[in-house]
Motif scaffolding. Structure first.
Motif, PDB file in Angstrom:
ATOM      1  N   THR A  65       0.810  -1.216   0.000  1.00 15.40           N
ATOM      2  CA  THR A  65       0.000   0.000   0.000  1.00 15.40           C
ATOM      3  C   THR A  65       0.840   1.262   0.000  1.00 15.40           C
ATOM      4  OG1 THR A  65      -0.116  -0.072   2.417  1.00 15.40           O
ATOM      5  CG2 THR A  65      -1.889  -1.140   1.205  1.00 15.40           C
ATOM      6  N   GLN A  66       2.088   1.192   0.502  1.00 18.83           N
ATOM      7  CA  GLN A  66       2.894   2.387   0.641  1.00 18.83           C
ATOM      8  C   GLN A  66       4.141   2.380  -0.239  1.00 18.83           C
ATOM      9  OE1 GLN A  66       1.850   4.887   2.625  1.00 18.83           O
ATOM     10  NE2 GLN A  66       0.051   3.701   3.122  1.00 18.83           N
ATOM     11  N   LEU A  67       4.448   1.259  -0.871  1.00 18.08           N
ATOM     12  CA  LEU A  67       5.698   1.142  -1.599  1.00 18.08           C
ATOM     13  C   LEU A  67       5.453   0.786  -3.052  1.00 18.08           C
ATOM     14  CD1 LEU A  67       7.740  -0.986   0.948  1.00 18.08           C
ATOM     15  CD2 LEU A  67       7.886   1.461   0.605  1.00 18.08           C
ATOM     16  N   ASP A  68       6.248   1.377  -3.935  1.00 16.50           N
ATOM     17  CA  ASP A  68       6.322   0.888  -5.300  1.00 16.50           C
ATOM     18  C   ASP A  68       7.439  -0.143  -5.342  1.00 16.50           C
ATOM     19  OD1 ASP A  68       5.734   4.136  -6.835  1.00 16.50           O
ATOM     20  OD2 ASP A  68       4.352   2.570  -6.204  1.00 16.50           O
ATOM     21  N   ILE A  69       7.154  -1.319  -5.856  1.00 11.85           N
ATOM     22  CA  ILE A  69       8.147  -2.378  -5.959  1.00 11.85           C
ATOM     23  C   ILE A  69       8.456  -2.583  -7.435  1.00 11.85           C
ATOM     24  CG2 ILE A  69       8.702  -4.770  -5.396  1.00 11.85           C
ATOM     25  CD1 ILE A  69       8.184  -2.972  -2.974  1.00 11.85           C
ATOM     26  N   GLU A  70       9.713  -2.452  -7.787  1.00  8.76           N
ATOM     27  CA  GLU A  70      10.106  -2.631  -9.174  1.00  8.76           C
ATOM     28  C   GLU A  70      11.126  -3.756  -9.285  1.00  8.76           C
ATOM     29  OE1 GLU A  70      11.419   0.979 -10.909  1.00  8.76           O
ATOM     30  OE2 GLU A  70       9.619   2.082 -10.347  1.00  8.76           O
ATOM     31  N   THR A  71      10.994  -4.557 -10.333  1.00  8.07           N
ATOM     32  CA  THR A  71      11.910  -5.665 -10.553  1.00  8.07           C
ATOM     33  C   THR A  71      12.719  -5.409 -11.817  1.00  8.07           C
ATOM     34  OG1 THR A  71      10.369  -7.205  -9.530  1.00  8.07           O
ATOM     35  CG2 THR A  71      12.083  -8.152 -10.885  1.00  8.07           C
ATOM     36  N   HIS A  72      14.034  -5.602 -11.694  1.00 11.93           N
ATOM     37  CA  HIS A  72      14.927  -5.359 -12.811  1.00 11.93           C
ATOM     38  C   HIS A  72      15.787  -6.596 -13.063  1.00 11.93           C
ATOM     39  CE1 HIS A  72      14.137  -0.978 -12.661  1.00 11.93           C
ATOM     40  NE2 HIS A  72      14.062  -1.199 -11.358  1.00 11.93           N
ATOM     41  N   PHE A  73      16.418  -6.615 -14.188  1.00  8.26           N
ATOM     42  CA  PHE A  73      17.403  -7.654 -14.522  1.00  8.26           C
ATOM     43  C   PHE A  73      16.817  -9.059 -14.418  1.00  8.26           C
ATOM     44  CE2 PHE A  73      20.020  -4.235 -14.891  1.00  8.26           C
ATOM     45  CZ  PHE A  73      20.414  -3.636 -13.711  1.00  8.26           C
ATOM     46  N   ASP A  74      15.715  -9.265 -15.119  1.00 10.09           N
ATOM     47  CA  ASP A  74      15.108 -10.599 -15.222  1.00 10.09           C
ATOM     48  C   ASP A  74      14.712 -11.163 -13.870  1.00 10.09           C
ATOM     49  OD1 ASP A  74      15.540 -10.585 -18.015  1.00 10.09           O
ATOM     50  OD2 ASP A  74      17.593 -11.255 -17.725  1.00 10.09           O
ATOM     51  N   GLY A  75      14.288 -10.297 -12.968  1.00  8.24           N
ATOM     52  CA  GLY A  75      13.818 -10.765 -11.683  1.00  8.24           C
ATOM     53  C   GLY A  75      14.886 -11.038 -10.667  1.00  8.24           C
ATOM     54  N   LYS A  76      16.163 -10.855 -11.003  1.00  5.17           N
ATOM     55  CA  LYS A  76      17.226 -11.112 -10.035  1.00  5.17           C
ATOM     56  C   LYS A  76      17.347  -9.987  -9.016  1.00  5.17           C
ATOM     57  CE  LYS A  76      20.101 -13.867 -13.174  1.00  5.17           C
ATOM     58  NZ  LYS A  76      21.429 -13.948 -13.825  1.00  5.17           N
ATOM     59  N   LEU A  77      16.972  -8.789  -9.389  1.00  6.94           N
ATOM     60  CA  LEU A  77      17.087  -7.613  -8.521  1.00  6.94           C
ATOM     61  C   LEU A  77      15.708  -7.043  -8.252  1.00  6.94           C
ATOM     62  CD1 LEU A  77      18.530  -5.153  -7.180  1.00  6.94           C
ATOM     63  CD2 LEU A  77      18.638  -4.155  -9.473  1.00  6.94           C
ATOM     64  N   LYS A  78      15.430  -6.746  -6.972  1.00  7.83           N
ATOM     65  CA  LYS A  78      14.195  -6.068  -6.614  1.00  7.83           C
ATOM     66  C   LYS A  78      14.529  -4.836  -5.787  1.00  7.83           C
ATOM     67  CE  LYS A  78      10.466  -9.422  -6.881  1.00  7.83           C
ATOM     68  NZ  LYS A  78       9.342 -10.076  -6.162  1.00  7.83           N
ATOM     69  N   ILE A  79      13.886  -3.726  -6.130  1.00  9.05           N
ATOM     70  CA  ILE A  79      14.098  -2.466  -5.428  1.00  9.05           C
ATOM     71  C   ILE A  79      12.783  -1.995  -4.826  1.00  9.05           C
ATOM     72  CG2 ILE A  79      14.919  -0.093  -5.581  1.00  9.05           C
ATOM     73  CD1 ILE A  79      16.432  -0.859  -8.105  1.00  9.05           C
ATOM     74  N   ALA A  80      12.814  -1.649  -3.536  1.00  8.99           N
ATOM     75  CA  ALA A  80      11.661  -1.033  -2.886  1.00  8.99           C
ATOM     76  C   ALA A  80      11.920   0.466  -2.792  1.00  8.99           C
ATOM     77  CB  ALA A  80      11.447  -1.611  -1.492  1.00  8.99           C
ATOM     78  N   TYR A  81      11.020   1.248  -3.369  1.00 12.45           N
ATOM     79  CA  TYR A  81      11.116   2.696  -3.274  1.00 12.45           C
ATOM     80  C   TYR A  81      10.140   3.198  -2.216  1.00 12.45           C
ATOM     81  CZ  TYR A  81      13.627   2.659  -7.722  1.00 12.45           C
ATOM     82  OH  TYR A  81      14.544   2.425  -8.719  1.00 12.45           O
ATOM     83  N   LEU A  82      10.642   3.837  -1.153  1.00  9.29           N
ATOM     84  CA  LEU A  82       9.748   4.519  -0.224  1.00  9.29           C
ATOM     85  C   LEU A  82       9.029   5.609  -1.008  1.00  9.29           C
ATOM     86  CD1 LEU A  82      12.203   4.786   2.783  1.00  9.29           C
ATOM     87  CD2 LEU A  82      10.236   3.260   2.604  1.00  9.29           C
ATOM     88  N   ASN A  83       7.711   5.617  -0.941  1.00  7.37           N
ATOM     89  CA  ASN A  83       6.937   6.427  -1.883  1.00  7.37           C
ATOM     90  C   ASN A  83       6.002   7.402  -1.166  1.00  7.37           C
ATOM     91  OD1 ASN A  83       6.098   7.252  -4.434  1.00  7.37           O
ATOM     92  ND2 ASN A  83       4.449   5.744  -4.504  1.00  7.37           N
ATOM     93  N   GLN A  84       6.596   8.229  -0.283  1.00  8.61           N
ATOM     94  CA  GLN A  84       5.861   9.307   0.382  1.00  8.61           C
ATOM     95  C   GLN A  84       6.644  10.611   0.189  1.00  8.61           C
ATOM     96  OE1 GLN A  84       2.917   8.998   2.093  1.00  8.61           O
ATOM     97  NE2 GLN A  84       2.775   6.832   1.604  1.00  8.61           N
TER      98      GLN A  84
END
Length: 266
Positions: A3-22
């Motif tokens: 509900t509070q974070l955008d989760i993006e996946t890069h590099f064929d799913g090997k890397l996941k980044i959580a962006y604090l989104n406030q």
């Protein structure tokens, strides 16, 4: 669903980044965002397709620390005297535990100010990559609190007693370059280089032998409390465990065959 974070996946799913989104609050932490971030880290730790995890912030800040409106207004109109302890125990401590025991490398991408709990969120990660305009501040003392989010455990170990005391007592703001000189930050990049250079490092981490990195994290964590004898024994045990992984076999074969290894994280 977060509900509070955008989760993006890069590099064929090997890397996941959580962006604090406030971004309107400089990504101040709330109970929902703390819970979501904890769940995100745990899912990444358990997901065998994820090889590297990163945390960053949207907008001009990494994280400004605890959202005081969330702590003292929402659902706490009468200022429950125990509210801070409840937030620390129920929300911060579980997040610290998940980050420190995550089976994957956890990297903080500090894109701007990191203050209070936001600074510690970065510093409890496995390492920090920071933009040169960012800064770090242990701002707890400014409102009459002590460092939390693992601060009283990690700061003396990272900095030594004197410097940990100085930063905690004064709330002094450290530039990214100062933080790097103290060993708190691994790399500092210009604003233009921050994203491409950081992604280059994360991509490399996502293709490293994750099983060995997990065991390295375990050994480093144990060293805080072990005697030298205990630590040497642990090294022997964990080195054997590493030698029994598929990644070790692949690494040796790649070295002998003079080719780039293709690690699977197993």
């Amino acid at each position: 669903m977060y509900t509070q974070l955008d989760i993006e996946t890069h590099f064929d799913g090997k890397l996941k980044i959580a962006y604090l989104n406030q971004p309107d609050t400089m990504n101040a932490l709330t109970k929902p965002s703390l819970s979501d971030l904890k769940d995100f880290i745990k899912e990444c730790s358990d997901d065998e397709t994820v090889r590297c995890v990163a945390i960053s912030g949207r907008g001009r800040a990494f994280c400004s620390g605890q959202n005081l409106d969330d702590a003292f207004v929402q659902g706490n109109e009468h200022h429950d005297n125990d509210i801070i302890r409840k937030i620390v125990v129920d929300y911060y401590n579980p997040l610290v535990t998940e980050i420190t025991r995550c089976r994957k490398p956890v990297v903080a991408l500090v894109n701007g100010p990191a203050v209070g709990a936001g600074a510690m969120l970065a510093l409890i990660s496995d390492f920090v990559l920071a933009v040169d305009k960012s800064y770090f501040a242990q701002a707890f003392s400014n409102i009459g609190l002590i460092p939390d989010t693992g601060g009283t455990y990690f700061l003396p170990k990272l900095l030594g007693r004197q410097l940990a005391n100085y930063l905690a007592f004064t709330g002094k703001r450290l530039s990214a370059d100062e933080a790097k000189s103290y060993g708190l930050v691994a790399e500092v990049f210009s604003e233009e280089e921050f994203i491409p250079k950081s992604m280059e490092i994360l991509e490399k981490m996502a293709n490293m032998p994750t099983a060995a990195i997990k065991l390295t994290k375990k050994a480093f964590a144990a060293s805080y409390n072990n005697t030298l004898k205990d630590q040497l024994e642990l090294e022997g045990d964990l080195q054997q465990e590493a030698a029994e992984t598929e990644d070790f076999v692949e690494g040796v074969n790649a070295f002998l065959q003079k080719r780039k290894p293709n690690y699977k994280g197993r």
